[in-house]
Scaffold this motif. Sequence first.
Motif, short mmCIF file in Angstrom:
data_model
loop_
_atom_site.label_atom_id
_atom_site.label_comp_id
_atom_site.label_asym_id
_atom_site.label_seq_id
_atom_site.Cartn_x
_atom_site.Cartn_y
_atom_site.Cartn_z
N LEU A 124 34.73 -39.88 18.92
CA LEU A 124 33.15 -39.29 19.54
C LEU A 124 32.50 -39.46 20.57
O LEU A 124 31.11 -38.51 20.60
CB LEU A 124 32.14 -40.17 17.84
CG LEU A 124 32.56 -40.69 16.45
CD1 LEU A 124 32.28 -41.44 16.15
CD2 LEU A 124 33.05 -39.63 16.22
N ALA A 137 25.84 -45.56 13.82
CA ALA A 137 24.87 -44.51 13.34
C ALA A 137 24.05 -45.26 11.92
O ALA A 137 24.30 -46.40 11.48
CB ALA A 137 26.45 -43.81 12.99
N PRO A 294 21.36 -31.70 11.45
CA PRO A 294 22.60 -32.37 11.25
C PRO A 294 23.49 -33.15 11.69
O PRO A 294 24.60 -33.77 11.46
CB PRO A 294 23.93 -30.75 11.45
CG PRO A 294 22.57 -30.55 12.65
CD PRO A 294 20.89 -31.27 12.21
N THR A 295 22.69 -33.65 12.30
CA THR A 295 23.35 -35.04 13.03
C THR A 295 22.55 -36.24 13.07
O THR A 295 21.33 -36.94 12.42
CB THR A 295 23.11 -35.02 14.90
OG1 THR A 295 21.63 -34.74 15.06
CG2 THR A 295 23.81 -33.65 15.19
N LEU A 296 23.42 -37.60 13.28
CA LEU A 296 23.29 -39.52 12.97
C LEU A 296 22.96 -39.67 13.95
O LEU A 296 23.59 -39.58 14.83
CB LEU A 296 23.95 -39.72 12.00
CG LEU A 296 24.42 -39.06 10.74
CD1 LEU A 296 25.49 -40.69 10.16
CD2 LEU A 296 22.77 -39.22 9.85
N LYS A 297 21.14 -40.30 13.93
CA LYS A 297 21.22 -40.79 14.85
C LYS A 297 22.17 -42.45 15.62
O LYS A 297 22.52 -42.98 14.99
CB LYS A 297 20.16 -42.00 15.52
CG LYS A 297 19.58 -42.50 16.92
CD LYS A 297 17.79 -42.95 17.14
CE LYS A 297 17.90 -43.73 17.30
NZ LYS A 297 16.28 -44.15 17.54
N TYR A 413 23.74 -39.23 19.71
CA TYR A 413 24.23 -38.66 18.13
C TYR A 413 25.13 -37.80 17.94
O TYR A 413 25.84 -37.67 18.84
CB TYR A 413 22.45 -36.89 18.03
CG TYR A 413 21.45 -37.96 18.48
CD1 TYR A 413 20.43 -38.75 17.52
CD2 TYR A 413 20.74 -37.79 19.70
CE1 TYR A 413 19.79 -38.90 17.17
CE2 TYR A 413 19.44 -38.86 19.90
CZ TYR A 413 19.17 -38.93 18.54
OH TYR A 413 17.52 -39.20 18.91
N VAL A 414 25.58 -38.20 16.85
CA VAL A 414 27.36 -37.30 15.93
C VAL A 414 26.95 -36.48 15.24
O VAL A 414 25.86 -36.95 14.33
CB VAL A 414 27.91 -38.05 15.76
CG1 VAL A 414 28.17 -39.02 17.11
CG2 VAL A 414 27.64 -39.36 14.97
N ASP A 415 27.52 -35.41 14.69
CA ASP A 415 27.55 -35.01 13.40
C ASP A 415 28.26 -35.89 12.49
O ASP A 415 28.45 -36.27 11.90
CB ASP A 415 28.80 -33.55 13.81
CG ASP A 415 29.13 -32.98 12.08
OD1 ASP A 415 28.54 -33.59 11.51
OD2 ASP A 415 28.22 -31.59 12.80
N ALA A 416 27.09 -35.56 10.90
CA ALA A 416 26.92 -36.33 10.22
C ALA A 416 28.21 -36.44 9.31
O ALA A 416 28.47 -37.14 8.56
CB ALA A 416 25.69 -35.95 9.31
N THR A 439 21.28 -28.37 5.72
CA THR A 439 20.56 -29.70 7.09
C THR A 439 19.76 -28.11 7.39
O THR A 439 19.67 -27.34 7.64
CB THR A 439 21.53 -30.46 8.14
OG1 THR A 439 22.03 -28.67 8.32
CG2 THR A 439 22.66 -31.52 7.65
N PRO A 441 18.63 -28.50 11.84
CA PRO A 441 17.62 -28.58 13.33
C PRO A 441 16.46 -28.58 13.39
O PRO A 441 15.64 -28.62 12.99
CB PRO A 441 17.69 -27.47 14.09
CG PRO A 441 18.90 -26.64 13.01
CD PRO A 441 18.10 -26.90 11.96
#
Length: 571
Positions: A124, A137, A294-297, A413-416, A439, A441
Amino acid sequence: MSAPVRIGNCSGFYGDRLAAMREMLEGGDLDYLTGDYLAELTMLILGRDRLKDPNLGYAKTFLRQAEDCLGLALDKGVRIVTNAGGLNPAGLAAALRELARRLGVAATVAHVEGDDLIRRVDELGLAADPPPLTANAYLGAWGIVRCLDAGADIVVTGRVTDASVIVGPAAAHFGWARDDFDELAGAVVAGHVIECGTQATGGNYAFFTEIDDLDRPGFPIAEIAADGSSTITKHPGTGGAVTVGTVTAQLLYEVTGGRYAGPDVTARLDTARLTQDGPDRVRISGVRGEAPPPTLKVCLNTLAGFRNEAVFVLTGLDIEAKAALTRRQVEANLSARPAELDWTLARTDHPDADTEETASALLRCTARDRDPNVVGRAFSSVAVEFALASYPGFSLTAPPGAGQPYGVYTAAYVDAGLVPHTAVLPDGTAVAIDAVTPTRPLEPLPEPELPHPLPPGPARRVRLGTLAGARSGDKGGDANIGVWVRTDDQWRWLVHTLTADAVKELLPETRPLTVTRYVLPHLRAVNFVVEGILGRGVASGARFDPQAKGLGEWLRSRHLDIPETLLEATE
C-alpha cells in the motif's frame, strides 16, 4: 421506530474510570452502552503489548469491566459496542466468550476486523524506515451494524473512528441506508460529543467554576432520533453538567474546519445548532451530511528510537547564566552526542519569592537517539556527575534513568476499496462490508459571511478567557484550539479580533508555524489548527505539553483589549 435510541458511553480513553460501566448500567435506562479506548498513543501502547505477547493487543481494562458487568448488561437488555479490540479484536472477542462461559451467562459476541494493515505496508506504499509497528485504517460503522443485525449482544472492533461506535447502534436501530447522509451526520456529531466521556459533562471545561458538582462527573448519553437529531444528557443525580457550553467545547475538540470527514459520511459541523432543552439536556439539530471522501485515514506508529531527560532545578539569582553553564557542561562532556538534544528553560521562578519552590526555574534537557546506549548511561551519568561542579544550588527533580523507547505517529491515506472491512458474526460467519458509495473528495468550506464588527469604543486590557472558552488537543504533530463565546455581541467582537495572526502574537511559540483559522458561526466559534507544534506527536515527547491539552488555556490567559460594553455585560 420513532422513539429515540438511548446510547450511553462509559469510556473516553484507555485508563478511564473503571467503575463507569457499572455506573452507566445502574444509573438509568439505556439501549446501548459504548466505550472508546483507542487514541493515537494507545495504538502504540497496544503495539508494544503485542510485541511481548501476540495474544494481547486489546484494552485489558474492558475485559475487567465486562467481568463485573456482563451479567448486569444482559439482564437489562443493554447491548455493548466498543473499540477495545484495538489490534486484536478477534482475541478480545474470544476472551469475552470464555468469560461468558465462566460466568454462566449466554452472551453472543461478534467482532469487526480488517483495519490492521501492518502486513500490507509495502503493497500500500506505507513502508518507512524504521518500519511501522502498527498500521490501522479508520473503519466506519457498517460492520458494527451488520453484527448488531445478526443479534450480537457485544460487538468488538479494532480501529474504527471514535464516533462509529455510536453511529453503528443508531443506524442499526433505525435501519438507515448508507446514503442517509443527513441522519448519519447527525449521529456522527452526537457520537463526537459523547465519545470522550465526561468532557461532554463538564470535564476539562473552560468555565468549570460555573459547574456546582464536578467532583465526579457523570458519563454522557446521546438520545438519537430517527432524523439524526439528538439530545445530549446524563443520568439523573450524577455530577457535572450538560450545557450548550460543555457540548460546544467537545464539538470543537480535535477537529479542523466545518467539514468533519469520516468513512461513512462527511458531517457539516457548520450546520449544527445547539439548544438548551432543559436541565442537563442539549438538543443538536440541523446537521447536514455529505458523501464521505474516497480514502480512509491510516494511523501509523513507529518505534523511532529511545529518549531520556534530565530536569535541573535552578533557584534564585542568575537563572539564565546557570542554564547556560549547565548546557555547556553537559554538551561538552557527552561521550556521544544524541541525534536530538533539546533544551527548554521554564521560568517558573518569581522575584523575591516567599518559598523556595516559587523562587526556582526548571531547565529540561531531552535526548533522543536510535541507540539506547547513547541516551542511557552515557547521558544520565553526565547529568549527574556535575552535582558538585556546576551552578550553586544544583539539583535534579529526579535522577535520569535508562533510555525509554518512544514512538512517532504519522497519518496516511489509502483508497477505501483497498481496505477489507469484515464483520465476524456470532456464529463465526465472516461477512465482507463494501466501501461506501458514492464518495466526494474533501474540500474546505468557503469562508462564511461575517457579522458586522462592534462599533469602536472604550476597551480594557484583560484576559481573553474573561469572555471566551477554549478547548485544545492533538492530531499527530498538529494541534487545534477551538475558541467560542456565548453571546452574539461577543461573537461580533471575537470573529473580527481573534485571527490567525492574532493567535501568533498571543502565542509566540506558534509564530514560525502555519496557523489556519476556520469559522463556525452557529457555534459562535473559531477553530485554529497549528501545524507542527507537537513535533512528531505525543509519544516523541517533543514539548512540555505533548498533547496540547493546555494550549487553549494558555491562549485564554493572554491579555488583549476587550470592549467595555462586553465586559460590563459579564459583571
